[in-house]
Enzyme design. Structure first.
Site, mmCIF file in Angstrom:
data_model
loop_
_atom_site.group_PDB
_atom_site.id
_atom_site.type_symbol
_atom_site.label_atom_id
_atom_site.label_comp_id
_atom_site.label_asym_id
_atom_site.label_seq_id
_atom_site.Cartn_x
_atom_site.Cartn_y
_atom_site.Cartn_z
ATOM 1 N N SER A 113 57.546 -15.043 -61.371
ATOM 2 C CA SER A 113 58.606 -15.758 -62.087
ATOM 3 C C SER A 113 59.442 -14.722 -62.826
ATOM 4 O O SER A 113 58.899 -13.890 -63.559
ATOM 5 C CB SER A 113 58.024 -16.763 -63.083
ATOM 6 N N SER A 141 57.242 -10.384 -60.667
ATOM 7 C CA SER A 141 58.537 -10.516 -60.008
ATOM 8 C C SER A 141 59.282 -9.191 -59.992
ATOM 9 O O SER A 141 59.209 -8.400 -60.936
ATOM 10 C CB SER A 141 59.372 -11.567 -60.739
ATOM 11 N N TYR A 164 61.955 -8.311 -53.043
ATOM 12 C CA TYR A 164 63.104 -8.666 -52.215
ATOM 13 C C TYR A 164 63.506 -7.410 -51.437
ATOM 14 O O TYR A 164 63.334 -6.290 -51.939
ATOM 15 C CB TYR A 164 64.291 -9.120 -53.069
ATOM 16 N N THR A 190 59.325 -12.038 -50.484
ATOM 17 C CA THR A 190 60.035 -13.319 -50.520
ATOM 18 C C THR A 190 61.075 -13.336 -49.406
ATOM 19 O O THR A 190 61.926 -12.453 -49.333
ATOM 20 C CB THR A 190 60.713 -13.531 -51.881
ATOM 21 N N LYS A 265 56.136 -14.859 -48.353
ATOM 22 C CA LYS A 265 56.311 -16.017 -49.225
ATOM 23 C C LYS A 265 57.612 -16.747 -48.880
ATOM 24 O O LYS A 265 58.684 -16.155 -48.893
ATOM 25 C CB LYS A 265 56.357 -15.575 -50.691
ATOM 26 N N HIS A 289 60.343 -21.977 -52.977
ATOM 27 C CA HIS A 289 60.962 -21.247 -54.086
ATOM 28 C C HIS A 289 61.109 -22.145 -55.319
ATOM 29 O O HIS A 289 62.121 -22.097 -56.024
ATOM 30 C CB HIS A 289 62.329 -20.696 -53.664
ATOM 31 N N GLY A 322 54.860 -27.275 -57.565
ATOM 32 C CA GLY A 322 54.485 -28.610 -58.013
ATOM 33 C C GLY A 322 53.082 -28.772 -58.542
ATOM 34 O O GLY A 322 52.714 -29.871 -58.961
ATOM 35 N N ARG A 344 56.108 -22.437 -63.056
ATOM 36 C CA ARG A 344 56.684 -23.047 -64.253
ATOM 37 C C ARG A 344 55.656 -23.326 -65.352
ATOM 38 O O ARG A 344 55.973 -23.168 -66.531
ATOM 39 C CB ARG A 344 57.448 -24.326 -63.884
#
Length: 402
Positions: A113, A141, A164, A190, A265, A289, A322, A344
């Site tokens: 994150s 990240s 990335y 990612t 990912k 994502h 989720g 999150r």
């Protein structure tokens, strides 16, 4: 026939989040008082909303466009039900597992994150310490507000580095080598961001990284400036630097510059799962994502089983998106995941209570998973099987013949 249709309708209604929300609104539900003891992961989101500036909270909380997938990432879990087994001695529950050969205390890890110091001054330091204390893996990240070296300095722990691929491959090579030297154990590539998704909350808020913070992994590199934009500094940055030509051959190229295992990912389909195997990936993370890229893709828990079946056990499959309950973790494991990652919940608990909040989130999810395993008759992760859950596509199996 009418009885069958009635059963379907009642099941859909009773499982509907709208039905549950209606009940709450009818009773005039109130937000919990600030001094109320936190009893589940979801309660941290409201605390974070009250504490954070709107621009920062919206950046963490929002999804792409209509945010249908953002909501579906949660709702889809509620449509998977348990088939618990009983009269099994569950006095001892073992939740330990291995990920790429590394033993961890539970199949619950921390997803990458970005920019965690926007949530709390300790940012990624706090998250790294909490993960280490819980005996699990943190993924850092690329767009962290603490560098790989700084996170490594927090002490021992198993850490992965999210990457990335940029237009300048020399930059990619530098980042990978720094992660290796700092003791990171895997690269999480990612692959679902050839362009940044349209996050309308960020556009409305004109999101920019607060001026007292920097993206520490890029200090000293010539990658452009964040303030040259008319909507979102991050959007400008990513859109200008991430390589849109990225393809499966680049997964093979990464293997030529590092000996670290590479997790891919952002895979959502059987077709891409098979290509990941061909490209030599060490594992797959089923991810949309956090619903921040393409809206109206399925919830990750809905895409999981398709990917698992395509892989046929040739490499581990993980899931993010989720997960808010230990029951969610169990459902993902039952559908074939080797583990899950949370994003999150870490950010919201970090904003609310710093390192202590992240520790509590990990402990609550662990405790809930242990309870779910016991009530389903599972003493170890290996005993969690597909037969412990029923899904929408299992209806012919569970409906009686009339």
């Amino acid at each position: 026939m009418l009885m069958v249709e009635g059963f379907k309708y009642c099941t859909r209604l009773c499982l509907s989040p709208q039905f549950y929300n209606l009940i709450l609104s009818e009773k005039g539900a109130r937000r919990p008082p600030e001094n109320m003891e936190i009893t589940n992961v979801m309660e941290y989101q409201e605390m974070a909303k009250q504490k954070l500036p709107k621009m920062i909270y919206d950046y963490y909380a929002s999804g792409a466009e209509d945010q249908w997938t953002l909501k579906e990432n949660r709702d889809a879990f509620s449509r998977i039900l348990f088939r618990p087994r009983v009269l099994i001695d569950v006095s001892g529950i073992d939740m330990t597992t291995t990920v790429l050969g590394f033993k961890i205390s539970m199949p619950i890890m921390i997803a990458p994150s970005a920019m965690q110091k926007m949530a709390h001054p300790d940012g990624e330091y706090a998250t790294a310490r909490a993960a280490s204390a819980a005996g699990t893996i943190m993924t850092l990240s690329s767009f962290a507000t603490s560098s790989v070296e700084e996170v490594a300095s927090t002490g021992p722990g198993i850490r992965f580095f999210q990457l990335y691929v940029f237009k300048d491959r020399n930059v990619v090579a530098q980042l990978v080598k720094r992660a290796e030297r700092a003791g990171f154990k895997a690269i999480v590539l990612t692959v679902d961001t050839p362009r940044l998704g349209r996050r309308e909350a960020d556009i409305k808020n004109r999101f920019t990284l607060p001026p007292h913070l920097t993206l520490k992994n890029f200090e000293g590199l010539d990658l452009g400036k964040l303030d040259k934009t008319d909507d979102s500094g991050l959007a400008s940055y990513v859109a200008g630097q991430v390589d849109r030509t990225l393809s499966w051959k680049d997964v093979k190229w990464l293997q030529t510059i590092t000996s670290l295992p590479i997790l891919v990912k952002g895979v959502m389909t059987a077709e891409d799962a098979r290509l990941a195997i061909q490209a030599g990936a060490a594992g797959i993370i089923v991810s949309n994502h956090g619903a921040r890229q393409l809206d109206y893709v399925p919830a990750t828990i809905m895409a999981l089983e398709e990917v698992v079946k395509a892989v046929q056990g040739r490499l581990p499959v993980f899931l993010d998106g989720g997960v808010r309950r230990g029951t969610d973790v169990f459902k993902a494991l039952a559908l074939g995941a080797s583990g899950i990652l949370i994003g999150r919940p870490v950010l919201f608990s970090l904003a609310a209570e710093g390192e202590a909040g992240v520790k509590k989130v990990l402990q609550m999810l662990r405790d809930e998973l242990e309870l779910t395993m016991a009530l389903c008759g599972c003493r170890s992760l290996k005993e969690i099987t597909r037969n412990h859950v029923m899904t929408q596509w299992d209806c012919p199996r569970i409906l009686p013949r009339l």
